[in-house]
Structure formats: structure tokens, C-alpha cells
Write an enzyme that holds these catalytic residues in place. Structure first.
Site, PDB file in Angstrom:
ATOM      1  N   GLU A 101      -5.104  -7.937   2.742  1.00  0.00           N
ATOM      2  CA  GLU A 101      -5.813  -8.933   2.320  1.00  0.00           C
ATOM      3  C   GLU A 101      -4.953 -10.273   2.463  1.00  0.00           C
ATOM      4  OE1 GLU A 101      -7.537 -11.223  -1.747  1.00  0.00           O
ATOM      5  OE2 GLU A 101      -7.174  -9.051  -1.832  1.00  0.00           O
ATOM      6  N   THR A 142      -6.615 -11.651  -4.336  1.00  0.00           N
ATOM      7  CA  THR A 142      -7.454 -11.656  -5.345  1.00  0.00           C
ATOM      8  C   THR A 142      -7.275 -10.166  -6.362  1.00  0.00           C
ATOM      9  OG1 THR A 142      -8.993  -9.920  -4.126  1.00  0.00           O
ATOM     10  CG2 THR A 142      -9.640 -12.262  -4.018  1.00  0.00           C
TER      11      THR A 142
END
Length: 282
Positions: free
Chosen positions: A124, A159
Site C-alpha cells: 500500500e 490506512t
């Protein structure tokens, strides 16, 4: 022995939707997922059983079917390269990861130097930074010492980072760069926040915490780390057969939680095993 299940645990909507999307595509024909769709070995095994292949974001040749971006996302640059090489690209990116991409783009467009708080090398984080070669990743306070001096810093996070950890790192950036403007946009997803908060509630009442999730799952590892930094013993397992009865000798209250890529059925199986262990307690 009492077993307490966290108020919030296990699979989030982004993971659930990505898995459903992959299953539907696999029914239509060959599918290659570019990396681990989610960091869960059970999910990966099931997808392989349905004929789904795992490839790499760095693949450079056409395949016999579509390729799928994982829930962790990818950079625009990587997507463009894939399409240039003839791939039909299907996007499984979690909407909350996509939101983080959008926020970073806005900060850069507004003239801020890009900083991403997260695990160096995580898929990510790579996706977030690849479109901005100058971007810096901050994983530890020591990384802040390496930041180039800029007048304006724009900060987002992976996140699945614990929000308290992110805020502490942002505060340290501000402390070490008092003359610079630091603009922070909170991109930690709500499922991660919910699971961290529920874990803190478990820590208050349980003597031992069992955390269920893939060993490559960042948010699962962060749950384990939160336990340990709170001086609470934690056992990180992927499957119910990893439980050991002796872990719970002398224990009265056990907490159970799971990362955002963990199947409910896996958590249920662990809960049943813990109940069986509890029945053997004096």
C-alpha cells in the site's frame, strides 16, 4: 476461563468486496491477481483452488485473462505500465485506500512536500509513493531526522496504522521542523480505528489477547504490537489449530480479536477452540 470477543473485529468491507469481486471474475475465466489480494493465507488458498493465479505488479507481458489490482491499491504509474503492456486491468482497491491516494495528490498539487506514515516496503505504501519520487516514508521517529528541509509538508498515512501512533509521528515532525507548515490529513481507515479502540477495551479486562490474522497483515501485526506496548501478553495466530492449551494456564479472562482481512469463520473456529480449552480448566 472466560472468553471475551472484541466489539469490532475481523474482515472489513474493503476486503470483503475485493474477495467477492475476485470470485466473480474467476467464474468467468482466467484471472491473475497482482500480489496478495489480501494478507490472508486461507483466502489465498481458496482463490488458488478456483484457478486464480498470483502475479506481480512488475509483470510485463500479456496474460490470457484480466489482471486485478489488490485491495492495497497501486500507483497510477504502475497502472499505466500494465495497460501499455496489454493487460486488461481490473481494480480491487479498497475505497479507503483510494481516498488516501486522492488526499496525497491534493496535498502535492497544493505545493506540499509529500510524506507517508507507514511501513517501508508495504504494497500500500509503495502504491501511495510511486507517483511522487520525492515522497518520504516515515515509519519510525528516526526517519523524521532524514527528511529534507521544506517550508511545507503534507502528511497522510497508510490506512492500517494505529491513529495514536500516526498522531505522535506528526507531532514529532512538527517539533523537529518548527518553522515549516505541517498539514496532516487523517487517512487511517475507520475499520482500523474501530478495531484498535475495541482492542483497548479488551486490554482493560483480559489477561491474555489472542489476535487472529495473516502474519503479513500490517493491521493484524499492529493489533499485536498494541497489546505488547500495553504490557498485555498476545498470541498471534492464523488458524485455530495453532492454539496451545498451555498458553492459558492460570488465566481467567482471554480476549479475542482479529485483523481486517480475517474471515469470520476463522474467528468462530478459534472461539470454539478456546471454549474447548476453557472446559478443560479446573
Amino acid at each position: 476461563m472466560k472468553i471475551i470477543l472484541a466489539e469490532h473485529f475481523g474482515m472489513c468491507f474493503g476486503v470483503r468486496d475485493a474477495i467477492a469481486q475476485a470470485v466473480d471474475l474467476a467464474k468467468q475465466g482466467p484471472l491473475t491477481i497482482l500480489g496478495e489480494l489480501v494478507h490472508n493465507p486461507i483466502v489465498r488458498e481458496r482463490l488458488r483452488a478456483q484457478g486464480v493465479a498470483e502475479g506481480s505488479l512488475d509483470q510485463s507481458g500479456a496474460t490470457s485473462g484480466p489482471v486485478m489490482i489488490t485491495a492495497h491499491g497501486a500507483s497510477d504509474a504502475k497502472r499505466a505500465v500494465l495497460r501499455e503492456h496489454g493487460f486488461h486491468v481490473v481494480d480491487g482497491t479498497c475505497p479507503l485506500v483510494r481516498h488516501a491516494h486522492e488526499q496525497l495528490k491534493r496535498l502535492v498539487a497544493a505545493g506540499y512536500f509529500p510524506i507517508v506514515i507507514g511501513k517501508v516496503g508495504h504494497v500500500e505504501v509503495r502504491g501511495l509513493t510511486e507517483d511522487f519520487p520525492e515522497a518520504c516514508v516515515v515509519d519510525f521517529p528516526s526517519d523524521i531526522l532524514k527528511l529534507p528541509q521544506r517550508d511545507r509538508y503534507g502528511v497522510i498515512s497508510q490506512t492500517t496504522q494505529p491513529i495514536d501512533r500516526v498522531r505522535a509521528l506528526v507531532a514529532e515532525i512538527e517539533r523537529l521542523h518548527p518553522t515549516s507548515e505541517v498539514r496532516y490529513v487523517d487517512t487511517v481507515c475507520k475499520p482500523t480505528k474501530d478495531r484498535q479502540l475495541a482492542l483497548q477495551q479488551l486490554i482493560d479486562v483480559a489477561e491474555v489477547i489472542v489476535v487472529v490474522g495473516g502474519r503479513e497483515s500490517n493491521n493484524t501485526r499492529q493489533l499485536v504490537e498494541t497489546c505488547r506496548t500495553s504490557d498485555r501478553r498476545a498470541f498471534h495466530i492464523e488458524r485455530s489449530d495453532e492454539l496451545r492449551s498451555e498458553w492459558f494456564d492460570g488465566i481467567s479472562v482471554v480476549g479475542l480479536t482479529a485483523g481486517t482481512s480475517t474471515l469470520r469463520e476463522t474467528v468462530d473456529a478459534v472461539f470454539r477452540c478456546l471454549e474447548e480449552i476453557a472446559r478443560t480448566r479446573p
